[in-house]
Design a protein around this motif. Structure first.
Motif, PDB file in Angstrom:
ATOM      1  N   TYR A 201      -9.689  45.573  32.359  1.00 39.02           N
ATOM      2  CA  TYR A 201      -8.830  46.651  31.873  1.00 39.02           C
ATOM      3  C   TYR A 201      -7.886  46.137  30.785  1.00 39.02           C
ATOM      4  CZ  TYR A 201      -6.404  51.121  32.011  1.00 39.02           C
ATOM      5  OH  TYR A 201      -5.883  52.353  31.682  1.00 39.02           O
ATOM      6  N   GLN A 202      -7.385  44.953  30.958  1.00 38.46           N
ATOM      7  CA  GLN A 202      -6.538  44.366  29.919  1.00 38.46           C
ATOM      8  C   GLN A 202      -7.341  44.121  28.642  1.00 38.46           C
ATOM      9  OE1 GLN A 202      -4.566  40.932  31.556  1.00 38.46           O
ATOM     10  NE2 GLN A 202      -3.531  42.121  33.165  1.00 38.46           N
ATOM     11  N   ARG A 203      -8.585  43.682  28.799  1.00 34.66           N
ATOM     12  CA  ARG A 203      -9.453  43.508  27.633  1.00 34.66           C
ATOM     13  C   ARG A 203      -9.719  44.850  26.957  1.00 34.66           C
ATOM     14  NH1 ARG A 203     -14.465  42.140  28.428  1.00 34.66           N
ATOM     15  NH2 ARG A 203     -14.738  41.139  26.411  1.00 34.66           N
ATOM     16  N   LEU A 204      -9.899  45.891  27.763  1.00 35.95           N
ATOM     17  CA  LEU A 204     -10.111  47.225  27.219  1.00 35.95           C
ATOM     18  C   LEU A 204      -8.924  47.659  26.360  1.00 35.95           C
ATOM     19  CD1 LEU A 204     -11.532  50.050  27.162  1.00 35.95           C
ATOM     20  CD2 LEU A 204     -10.257  50.563  29.270  1.00 35.95           C
ATOM     21  N   LEU A 205      -7.718  47.452  26.853  1.00 41.45           N
ATOM     22  CA  LEU A 205      -6.543  47.860  26.093  1.00 41.45           C
ATOM     23  C   LEU A 205      -6.429  47.082  24.782  1.00 41.45           C
ATOM     24  CD1 LEU A 205      -3.925  48.211  28.961  1.00 41.45           C
ATOM     25  CD2 LEU A 205      -5.205  50.027  27.815  1.00 41.45           C
ATOM     26  N   ARG A 206      -6.747  45.797  24.824  1.00 42.75           N
ATOM     27  CA  ARG A 206      -6.718  45.015  23.579  1.00 42.75           C
ATOM     28  C   ARG A 206      -7.776  45.515  22.601  1.00 42.75           C
ATOM     29  NH1 ARG A 206      -5.793  40.743  27.350  1.00 42.75           N
ATOM     30  NH2 ARG A 206      -8.002  40.136  27.303  1.00 42.75           N
ATOM     31  N   LEU A 207      -8.973  45.814  23.135  1.00 38.27           N
ATOM     32  CA  LEU A 207     -10.056  46.327  22.293  1.00 38.27           C
ATOM     33  C   LEU A 207      -9.655  47.652  21.645  1.00 38.27           C
ATOM     34  CD1 LEU A 207     -13.016  46.539  21.291  1.00 38.27           C
ATOM     35  CD2 LEU A 207     -13.571  47.547  23.525  1.00 38.27           C
ATOM     36  N   VAL A 208      -9.136  48.576  22.447  1.00 38.15           N
ATOM     37  CA  VAL A 208      -8.763  49.892  21.936  1.00 38.15           C
ATOM     38  C   VAL A 208      -7.657  49.766  20.890  1.00 38.15           C
ATOM     39  CG1 VAL A 208      -7.681  52.083  22.571  1.00 38.15           C
ATOM     40  CG2 VAL A 208      -9.559  51.159  23.944  1.00 38.15           C
ATOM     41  N   ASP A 209      -6.729  48.864  21.116  1.00 37.37           N
ATOM     42  CA  ASP A 209      -5.660  48.650  20.140  1.00 37.37           C
ATOM     43  C   ASP A 209      -6.240  48.243  18.790  1.00 37.37           C
ATOM     44  OD1 ASP A 209      -2.738  48.403  19.587  1.00 37.37           O
ATOM     45  OD2 ASP A 209      -3.275  46.311  19.251  1.00 37.37           O
ATOM     46  N   ARG A 210      -7.239  47.365  18.810  1.00 36.15           N
ATOM     47  CA  ARG A 210      -7.862  46.939  17.553  1.00 36.15           C
ATOM     48  C   ARG A 210      -8.665  48.076  16.922  1.00 36.15           C
ATOM     49  NH1 ARG A 210      -8.598  42.154  20.639  1.00 36.15           N
ATOM     50  NH2 ARG A 210     -10.773  42.690  21.112  1.00 36.15           N
ATOM     51  N   LEU A 211      -9.367  48.850  17.753  1.00 38.63           N
ATOM     52  CA  LEU A 211     -10.136  49.979  17.221  1.00 38.63           C
ATOM     53  C   LEU A 211      -9.214  50.991  16.541  1.00 38.63           C
ATOM     54  CD1 LEU A 211     -12.623  50.614  20.195  1.00 38.63           C
ATOM     55  CD2 LEU A 211     -13.180  49.598  17.967  1.00 38.63           C
TER      56      LEU A 211
END
Length: 264
Positions: A201-211
């Motif tokens: 989930y933390q990786r997801l938030l980092r990914l979405v932030d970059r997207l």
């Protein structure tokens, strides 16, 4: 079984294996017809005094022996995740679906052997079932419905610190749902998935932030992640995670529009 018996003809156990050859074959056939179910497949008390003769076929196979070649081939798999739980990482051991301590005559039967991770094997041990539920575990060769997604995650708000649940997927029959529930429970998969979920989930938030910073479509890219993670199986932990994300309208709206917590 015929080849194993034939290979024993020059040794001290020749008479024993010749004498039990037909019944051994019959019991392997019964295993296949019973789909390995401990409710249907019987132990073999008459061979208890020769239990070690069977176990040594697995524990100490001679180089180039029939069973040694079979075991080597099964260990030379190219799996990148555990077929019992879906966690990433090459499983480095073979599990006996019906434990070799109670069913030594199946210790080198390929239908009874499959790769398994250490965590699953530690939880499974010698268990098969109990008086209430005679079968605890999915069988990777006979439970053909496991080719589909059989476990599902639900993600619940607040989405800056979500909770989750892992349960049998929708669409299974009642007996399948009960079996998957027992499998999850007995292998401790929910507890093990918790750490994965937190990190993913933390990786997801980092990914979405970059997207979002790049002006890219969040949902489109998450669907791509989900589809990529479905290979080789839709029960891979990462696929189960991303399938839950893209199926959750509230979570998608949060990821597209809300301020994200600083997991970066």
């Amino acid at each position: 079984m015929d080849d194993v018996v034939a290979e024993r003809q020059g040794g001290k156990n020749a008479g024993f294996f010749t004498g039990i050859a037909q019944e051994w074959r019959d019991r392997v056939q019964a295993y296949i017809e019973g789909a390995g179910s401990p409710a249907l497949v019987q132990t073999w008390p008459d061979i208890e005094h020769k239990k070690n003769s069977f176990l040594n076929l697995y524990l100490s196979p001679a180089d180039g022996s029939v069973q040694g070649n079979v075991l080597a081939a099964m260990r030379a798999h190219e799996l990148s995740l555990c077929p019992a739980c879906g966690e990433a990482g090459a499983p480095n051991t073979l599990d006996h679906y019906l434990p070799k301590g109670r069913f030594p005559h199946f210790c080198v039967t390929p239908y009874n052997l499959f790769p398994m991770c250490d965590a699953c094997q530690t939880n499974k041990k010698e268990k098969t079932g109990d008086a209430v539920d005679p079968r605890f575990f999915l069988h990777p060769y006979f439970d053909v419905f496991v080719a589909n997604q059989v476990i599902a995650v639900s993600v619940d708000p607040p989405f800056d610190a979500p909770t989750f649940d892992l349960a049998p997927a929708a669409g299974l029959t009642a007996p399948q749902t009960a079996l998957v529930s027992r499998h999850l429970r007995e292998l401790g998969i929910l507890q093990r998935y918790a750490r994965f979920f937190r990190n993913e989930y933390q990786r997801l938030l980092r990914l979405v932030d970059r997207l979002r910073a790049a002006g890219l479509d969040v949902e489109e890219h998450l669907i791509s992640f989900r589809d990529h993670a479905a290979v080789p199986t839709s029960n891979a932990w990462q696929h189960v995670f991303y399938a839950a994300v893209v199926a959750n309208p509230g979570l998608l709206a949060y990821l597209r529009n809300d301020n994200l917590p600083p997991y970066r």
